[in-house]
Design an enzyme around this catalytic site. Structure first.
Site, PDB file in Angstrom:
ATOM      1  N   HIS A   1       0.883  -1.176  -0.205  1.00  0.00           N
ATOM      2  CA  HIS A   1       0.001   0.052  -0.025  1.00  0.00           C
ATOM      3  C   HIS A   1       0.746   1.471   0.031  1.00  0.00           C
ATOM      4  CE1 HIS A   1      -3.483   2.510   1.671  1.00  0.00           C
ATOM      5  NE2 HIS A   1      -2.272   3.183   2.006  1.00  0.00           N
ATOM      6  N   GLU A   2       1.654   1.415   1.081  1.00  0.00           N
ATOM      7  CA  GLU A   2       2.825   2.468   1.051  1.00  0.00           C
ATOM      8  C   GLU A   2       3.772   2.591  -0.162  1.00  0.00           C
ATOM      9  OE1 GLU A   2       2.316   4.797   3.291  1.00  0.00           O
ATOM     10  OE2 GLU A   2       0.663   3.638   4.381  1.00  0.00           O
TER      11      GLU A   2
ATOM     12  N   HIS B   1       1.810   4.516  -2.915  1.00  0.00           N
ATOM     13  CA  HIS B   1       2.053   5.818  -2.803  1.00  0.00           C
ATOM     14  C   HIS B   1       3.581   6.369  -3.337  1.00  0.00           C
ATOM     15  CE1 HIS B   1      -1.672   6.140  -0.653  1.00  0.00           C
ATOM     16  NE2 HIS B   1      -1.193   5.766   0.508  1.00  0.00           N
TER      17      HIS B   1
ATOM     18  N   ASP C   1     -28.409 -44.355  -1.469  1.00  0.00           N
ATOM     19  CA  ASP C   1     -27.817 -44.735  -2.735  1.00  0.00           C
ATOM     20  C   ASP C   1     -29.115 -45.256  -3.657  1.00  0.00           C
ATOM     21  OD1 ASP C   1     -25.169 -44.410  -1.786  1.00  0.00           O
ATOM     22  OD2 ASP C   1     -24.981 -46.434  -0.900  1.00  0.00           O
TER      23      ASP C   1
END
Length: 416
Positions: free
Chosen positions: A21-22, A25, A213
């Protein structure tokens, strides 16, 4: 050991996500020519750092997030060195600042979308046709899964000594059997099974018709006694009713896998549904505060209450311990998407707050130009500090409340 490994692995995944995230930036700011002086993973004391060009990179001692320092994010910043006046962030066009400030959330969205696309091609994404409402669940065929015991009331917990064993299991029924009748009353759905049990005397002997079954059969067993509210009123009075000690086996697959191309459309639908769910969850946050407090003070933890990164890491550990990697990935996807949306809320100090102010300045300048008035200039961030502090205080208190609930009374899926 596998639980601890899962907790650490999930926490590491979130740390990497926040670090990216950083990095979003930083990369976009540098691409536009803004000056970035620091990029660190973590907070607190510096473990190590090095400098490349004009940026210092490093690792801090507390692995909770990270930060990127862009010079001059606001006109009031006083860290501008001589010669850098033209490179401060606030002087750049609003569209460039918008890209830089939204790059963090875009990174989270990218991680969520890519992980969902990979999931779609491997273990699959949630089936939109999977029954989720009470009405849809009751309409399912009465295909059963034998439970270990019958709990005496509505409190969910692990079976203990003294709990009644499953009457269905004691009567010879098996997982995957489809109940077709109880004491001659036809059963065509799981809803029919519940309704008929509520009208049958607790502790009585019941004759069960079933299909296994493709072959029909019958079994006799003594029904157990438990306490439940009315079927059509979960909040109604609790009374003694009959119990068969079975759960529902849903015939519709919960997850569907896709090829690489089809996975694109499935991922798009999945992310769209997640966006709606995230918006609804954000709207419900205030009303969940009492439920969190109840969980902290000894009450039952509501499964629909918010969780922190701590709670998500605990669930990630449970998922790994139970070899449920699909849940681990879904938690990673959901948390990244939520963080991306949350950071775009138009509130300081969130990224969305800076974006909102940038566009407010731009629109205000347009309006003043149309009115032939002097440009009012930039917003004074100092005047917004009381609101910023209020947001930090409220957000911090809510985070502390959520973390406390996750530590004292965590949400648990596999122990219920």
């Amino acid at each position: 050991m596998s639980f601890a490994f899962g907790v650490v692995l999930f926490a590491l995944g979130i740390l990497i996500s926040v670090s990216l995230h950083e990095a979003g930036h930083m990369v976009t700011a540098k691409a536009f020519g803004m000056k970035v002086t620091r990029y660190f993973v973590g907070f607190g004391p510096t473990i190590f750092s090095f400098k490349r060009g004009e940026t210092e990179y490093g690792l801090k001692g507390i692995p909770l997030g990270g930060f990127c320092k862009i010079v001059g994010m606001t006109p009031q910043d006083d860290d501008v060195e001589p010669g850098d006046e033209k490179r401060v962030m606030w002087r750049y066009p609003v569209w460039k600042r918008t890209i830089v400030m939204s790059a963090g959330s875009i990174t989270h969205f990218g991680l969520a979308i890519f992980a969902a696309w990979l999931a779609a091609m491997t273990f699959g994404l949630p089936n939109p046709n999977f029954p989720s409402t009470e009405e849809q669940i009751r309409a399912e065929p009465a295909v059963i899964a034998i439970q270990e015991c019958v709990l005496p009331d509505t409190t969910y917990r692990a079976c203990e000594a003294g709990d009644a064993p499953s009457p269905a299991g004691a009567g010879g029924l098996q997982n995957g059997d489809r109940i077709t009748s109880i004491n001659g009353t036809p059963i065509t759905s799981y809803g029919d099974l519940l309704t008929t049990l509520r009208t049958t005397t607790p502790g009585s002997t019941a004759t069960l018709g079933y299909v296994r079954d493709g072959q029909p059969g019958t079994a006799e067993t003594t029904l157990a006694t438990t306490k439940r509210p009315p079927i059509d009123d979960p909040n109604g009075p609790v009374t003694e009713v009959s119990a068969l000690g079975v759960g529902l086996v849903v015939s519709t697959p919960g997850l569907i896998s896709h090829g690489p191309i089809d996975a694109i459309g499935a991922t798009s639908t999945f992310i769209g549904d997640m966006a709606v769910a995230t918006a609804q969850a954000l709207q419900r946050l205030p009303e969940k505060i009492p439920a969190l407090w109840t969980a902290i003070t000894g009450g039952e933890r509501d499964m629909d209450t918010p969780i922190s990164v701590v709670g998500a890491s605990i669930l990630g550990g449970e998922a790994v311990a139970n070899d449920a990697w699909e849940l681990f990935i879904m938690l990673f996807i959901s948390l990244n998407f939520f963080i991306g949306v949350f950071n775009l809320l138009p509130l300081l100090p969130l990224d969305g707050g800076h974006i909102a102010i940038a566009w407010f300045e731009r629109v205000r300048s347009w309006v003043y130009a149309l009115l032939r008035k002097p440009d009012p200039g930039r917003v004074d961030y100092f005047k917004l500090m009381p609101v910023t502090y209020a947001v930090i205080l409220i957000g911090g208190a809510f985070t502390l409340l959520t973390i406390t609930a996750d530590v004292v009374n965590p949400i648990s899926i596999f122990s219920r």
